[in-house]
Design a protein around this motif. Structure first.
Motif, short mmCIF file in Angstrom:
data_model
loop_
_atom_site.label_atom_id
_atom_site.label_comp_id
_atom_site.label_asym_id
_atom_site.label_seq_id
_atom_site.Cartn_x
_atom_site.Cartn_y
_atom_site.Cartn_z
N LYS A 284 0.83 -1.21 0.00
CA LYS A 284 0.00 0.00 0.00
C LYS A 284 0.86 1.26 0.00
CE LYS A 284 -3.54 2.28 2.85
NZ LYS A 284 -4.38 2.14 4.06
N PHE A 285 0.48 2.24 -0.83
CA PHE A 285 1.03 3.59 -0.80
C PHE A 285 0.00 4.46 -0.08
CE2 PHE A 285 2.99 1.40 -4.17
CZ PHE A 285 4.09 2.08 -4.67
N GLY A 286 0.32 5.01 1.08
CA GLY A 286 -0.63 5.80 1.86
C GLY A 286 -1.03 5.04 3.10
N THR A 287 -2.01 5.45 3.88
CA THR A 287 -2.89 6.52 3.50
C THR A 287 -2.23 7.89 3.64
OG1 THR A 287 -4.83 5.23 4.09
CG2 THR A 287 -5.11 7.60 4.06
N ALA A 288 -1.40 8.08 4.69
CA ALA A 288 -0.69 9.36 4.84
C ALA A 288 0.11 9.64 3.57
CB ALA A 288 0.22 9.30 6.06
N SER A 289 -0.13 10.80 2.95
CA SER A 289 0.47 11.07 1.63
C SER A 289 0.68 12.58 1.46
CB SER A 289 -0.42 10.52 0.52
OG SER A 289 -1.79 10.85 0.74
N TYR A 290 1.47 13.16 2.34
CA TYR A 290 1.71 14.61 2.32
C TYR A 290 2.83 15.01 1.38
CZ TYR A 290 -1.47 14.97 6.26
OH TYR A 290 -2.59 14.92 7.04
N GLY A 291 3.92 14.26 1.35
CA GLY A 291 5.00 14.53 0.41
C GLY A 291 4.80 13.72 -0.85
N GLY A 292 5.00 12.40 -0.72
CA GLY A 292 4.68 11.55 -1.85
C GLY A 292 5.59 10.35 -2.00
N PHE A 293 5.54 9.76 -3.19
CA PHE A 293 6.22 8.51 -3.50
C PHE A 293 6.70 8.58 -4.94
CE2 PHE A 293 2.41 8.16 -1.01
CZ PHE A 293 2.80 7.54 0.17
N LYS A 294 7.96 8.31 -5.19
CA LYS A 294 8.45 8.33 -6.57
C LYS A 294 9.57 7.33 -6.75
CE LYS A 294 11.35 12.43 -5.68
NZ LYS A 294 11.63 13.83 -6.09
N ASN A 295 9.65 6.82 -7.97
CA ASN A 295 10.70 5.86 -8.33
C ASN A 295 10.64 4.62 -7.44
OD1 ASN A 295 11.66 7.87 -10.17
ND2 ASN A 295 12.77 8.83 -8.47
N VAL A 296 9.49 3.97 -7.45
CA VAL A 296 9.26 2.78 -6.64
C VAL A 296 9.09 1.58 -7.57
CG1 VAL A 296 7.80 1.67 -4.91
CG2 VAL A 296 8.17 4.15 -4.84
N SER A 297 9.82 0.50 -7.28
CA SER A 297 9.72 -0.73 -8.07
C SER A 297 9.35 -1.89 -7.15
CB SER A 297 11.05 -1.02 -8.77
OG SER A 297 10.96 -2.21 -9.54
N ILE A 298 8.25 -2.57 -7.49
CA ILE A 298 7.77 -3.70 -6.69
C ILE A 298 7.61 -4.88 -7.63
CG2 ILE A 298 5.85 -4.55 -5.28
CD1 ILE A 298 5.33 -1.56 -4.59
N GLU A 299 8.26 -6.01 -7.31
CA GLU A 299 8.21 -7.15 -8.21
C GLU A 299 8.35 -8.47 -7.46
OE1 GLU A 299 11.42 -6.43 -10.92
OE2 GLU A 299 12.93 -7.26 -9.58
N ASN A 300 7.84 -9.51 -8.10
CA ASN A 300 7.97 -10.87 -7.56
C ASN A 300 7.40 -10.97 -6.14
OD1 ASN A 300 9.38 -11.94 -9.89
ND2 ASN A 300 11.17 -10.82 -9.18
N ILE A 301 6.14 -10.61 -6.01
CA ILE A 301 5.46 -10.63 -4.71
C ILE A 301 4.36 -11.68 -4.73
CG2 ILE A 301 4.22 -9.28 -2.98
CD1 ILE A 301 7.05 -8.26 -3.52
N LYS A 302 4.32 -12.52 -3.69
CA LYS A 302 3.25 -13.49 -3.51
C LYS A 302 2.32 -12.99 -2.40
CE LYS A 302 6.05 -17.47 -4.92
NZ LYS A 302 6.61 -18.79 -4.51
N ILE A 303 1.03 -13.03 -2.68
CA ILE A 303 0.03 -12.48 -1.75
C ILE A 303 -1.04 -13.53 -1.51
CG2 ILE A 303 -1.70 -10.68 -1.40
CD1 ILE A 303 0.07 -8.92 -3.29
#
Length: 518
Positions: A284-303
């Motif tokens: 999850k990105f957030g919920t708090a999101s005052y500055g932000g998120f950049k250049n994020v890579s997510i891979e090979n995840i089992k859920i």
């Protein structure tokens, strides 16, 4: 024995190399401090906070070293890890969090910037670090916060008027997270490394990191299901973070990226080869999101067995989300596949959500609750049919440039107008809920079974297969106020009905979308 000149030169060089290696090894020899040798008792009863802290301080004052937790059960309250110190847990070692709330304290962190969300993060924790460099936790041991007993003791203090929680949830009968210690609370630290150790049973969130840089979290096993609101990992406004080969089983969000500080970002985050089970959202990105998120890579995840979203990307406090890549996700028994939301809960102006790529994703959505077997379960939304994935902005602020490629999502179907019904003729009546908490179920019943898109620009779908286990009276795809829709190789069920619905949509291109009608 007579050596030739060339042989002598070779042996001389080899000798110099060996001597250099030995000298480097000697110079790099780690000073070791076994807490048992300084009086710590591992019987699970004796409180060792003072002894362990003195050993950590000693290692720090001598330029650094390894503080060893040997085999045994070492009870402790708040400990502050300091620069150049490695906390090493042997295989049968347990660092046991005290169940007495008075054994925890807040470490002053005067250098943290002010946040609109809170002034006292990262709050109390069993292990705290502030403004430290080159710190690590390693080994094969266990850190157990004994969170349920600790949280219930916090609750008892409130109920008896001893320590009153001003934010106590009367309706839910539980203390606020500010009153419940975490397992780890690191802030403004550099060169942080956690490897191999197991963590369990926080009374609050598990592992929290704020404004840290150059972090490695590898091979961690985290089971955090002792109490309500048990997040797994919370990464807040950090830079250069690598999370790999981790197992997270959390009662709340699993791997959660947050942003509390305007002008700061989670930047250059890499998450790979992790398994996540979550009572909320897995990643999850957030919920708090005052500055932000950049250049994020997510891979090979089992859920697995995740109640809410496999992937949730949210900006509702003015933060910027950009350049996000999500690849190779496998999710089973998960309530929602993809949730992307731009809202305006807080902040001067709404944020930005743009340039998101999601590829090679396989998700299976159940008909029943995905968390039905857990003893800690989330609130069930009101009357609804199975929820679709969604990508939603707000009027005047659109989610931009989202690519969904090589996606396969299987939905349960079984929607019925007797349970809930929102006719396509009333699509303009779906509430915007601009200021609401973002969640995949926030809009209530939606008129699509697979994907609902509203207030967006540049939505591309390539090689997307959407399956139904049972019939569903709703169309698969609904687009409302979207500029730029490109659908290519979209495979839909073989049903005798329209599967794509467009309202106020411009610049549409549909190629090879099976069993669909414009």
């Amino acid at each position: 024995m007579i050596f030739k000149k060339r042989q002598f030169s070779s042996y001389f060089i080899i000798g110099i190399i060996i001597l250099t290696i030995c000298n480097n090894a000697f110079a790099q020899k780690i000073s070791q401090f076994n807490i048992a040798q300084y009086g710590a008792i591992g019987d699970g009863k004796k409180l060792n906070t003072e002894v362990i802290q003195k050993v950590i301080d000693m290692a720090n004052e001598k330029g650094g070293g390894r503080v060893i937790i040997p085999d045994g059960r070492f009870l402790s309250g708040t400990l502050q890890l300091k620069s150049n110190v490695e906390l090493y847990l042997e295989k049968k070692a347990v660092l046991l969090g005290s169940t007495n709330p008075f054994d925890y304290k807040k470490i002053p962190m005067p250098g943290l910037p002010k946040s609109p969300k809170t002034d006292d993060h990262p709050q109390m924790a069993l292990l705290v670090a502030y403004n430290a460099t080159n710190i690590s936790i390693s080994g094969k041991g266990l850190i157990n916060g004994q969170g349920r007993d600790l949280a219930l003791n916090v609750d008892s203090l409130h109920q008896n008027g001893i320590v009153v929680d001003p934010h106590y949830s009367v309706g839910a009968n539980r203390p606020n997270e500010k009153m419940r210690p975490k397992l780890i609370g690191f802030a403004d630290c550099k060169k942080v490394k956690l490897t191999g150790v197991s963590f369990k049973n926080s009374s609050c969130w598990g592992l929290t990191f704020e404004l840290c840089a150059d972090m490695i979290l590898d091979g961690i096993k985290l089971t955090n299901r002792a109490y309500w609101n048990n997040d797994g990992m919370d990464i807040t406004d950090c830079k250069n973070v690598k999370i790999t080969n981790c197992y997270i089983n959390a009662a709340d969000d699993g791997i959660c990226l947050k942003s509390y500080y305007p002008g700061h970002f989670n930047d250059s985050i890499y998450v790979s080869k992790c398994t996540v089970i979550s009572g909320a959202s897995a990643v999850k990105f957030g919920t708090a999101s005052y500055g932000g998120f950049k250049n994020v890579s997510i891979e090979n995840i089992k859920i697995f067995d995740t109640f809410r979203s496999a992937i949730a990307i949210e900006s509702v406090d003015g933060g910027i989300i950009e350049n996000i890549k999500v690849n190779h996700i496998r999710a089973k028994n998960t309530g929602n596949a993809i949730f992307i939301r731009l809202g305006h809960r807080d902040g001067v102006t709404p944020g930005v959500v743009k340039n998101i790529y999601m590829g090679d994703i396989r998700v299976e959505i159940p008909f029943q609750r995905a968390d039905i077997k857990y003893d800690i379960r989330a609130d069930e939304p009101g009357y609804h049919n199975p929820f679709p994935s969604s990508i939603t902005g707000i009027p005047g602020y659109k989610v931009q440039n989202v690519v969904l490629e090589n996606i396969r999502i299987t939905y349960p179907g079984r929607a019925t107008k007797g349970q809930a019904y929102f006719a396509l003729s009333r699509i303009g009546k779906i509430s915007e809920k601009i200021q609401n908490y973002p969640e995949f179920s926030m809009f209530g019943e939606l008129p699509a079974w697979a994907l609902y898109v509203r207030h967006a620009q540049g939505i591309t779908m390539r090689n997307v297969t959407l399956k139904l286990k049972n019939d569903d009276f709703r169309p698969a795809l609904v687009f409302d106020d979207v500029d730029g829709v490109s659908l290519n190789e979209i495979k839909l069920p073989n049903l005798n009905k329209k599967e794509i619905f467009l309202k106020d949509v411009q610049n549409v291109k549909i190629d090879n979308a099976l069993n669909s009608k414009k």
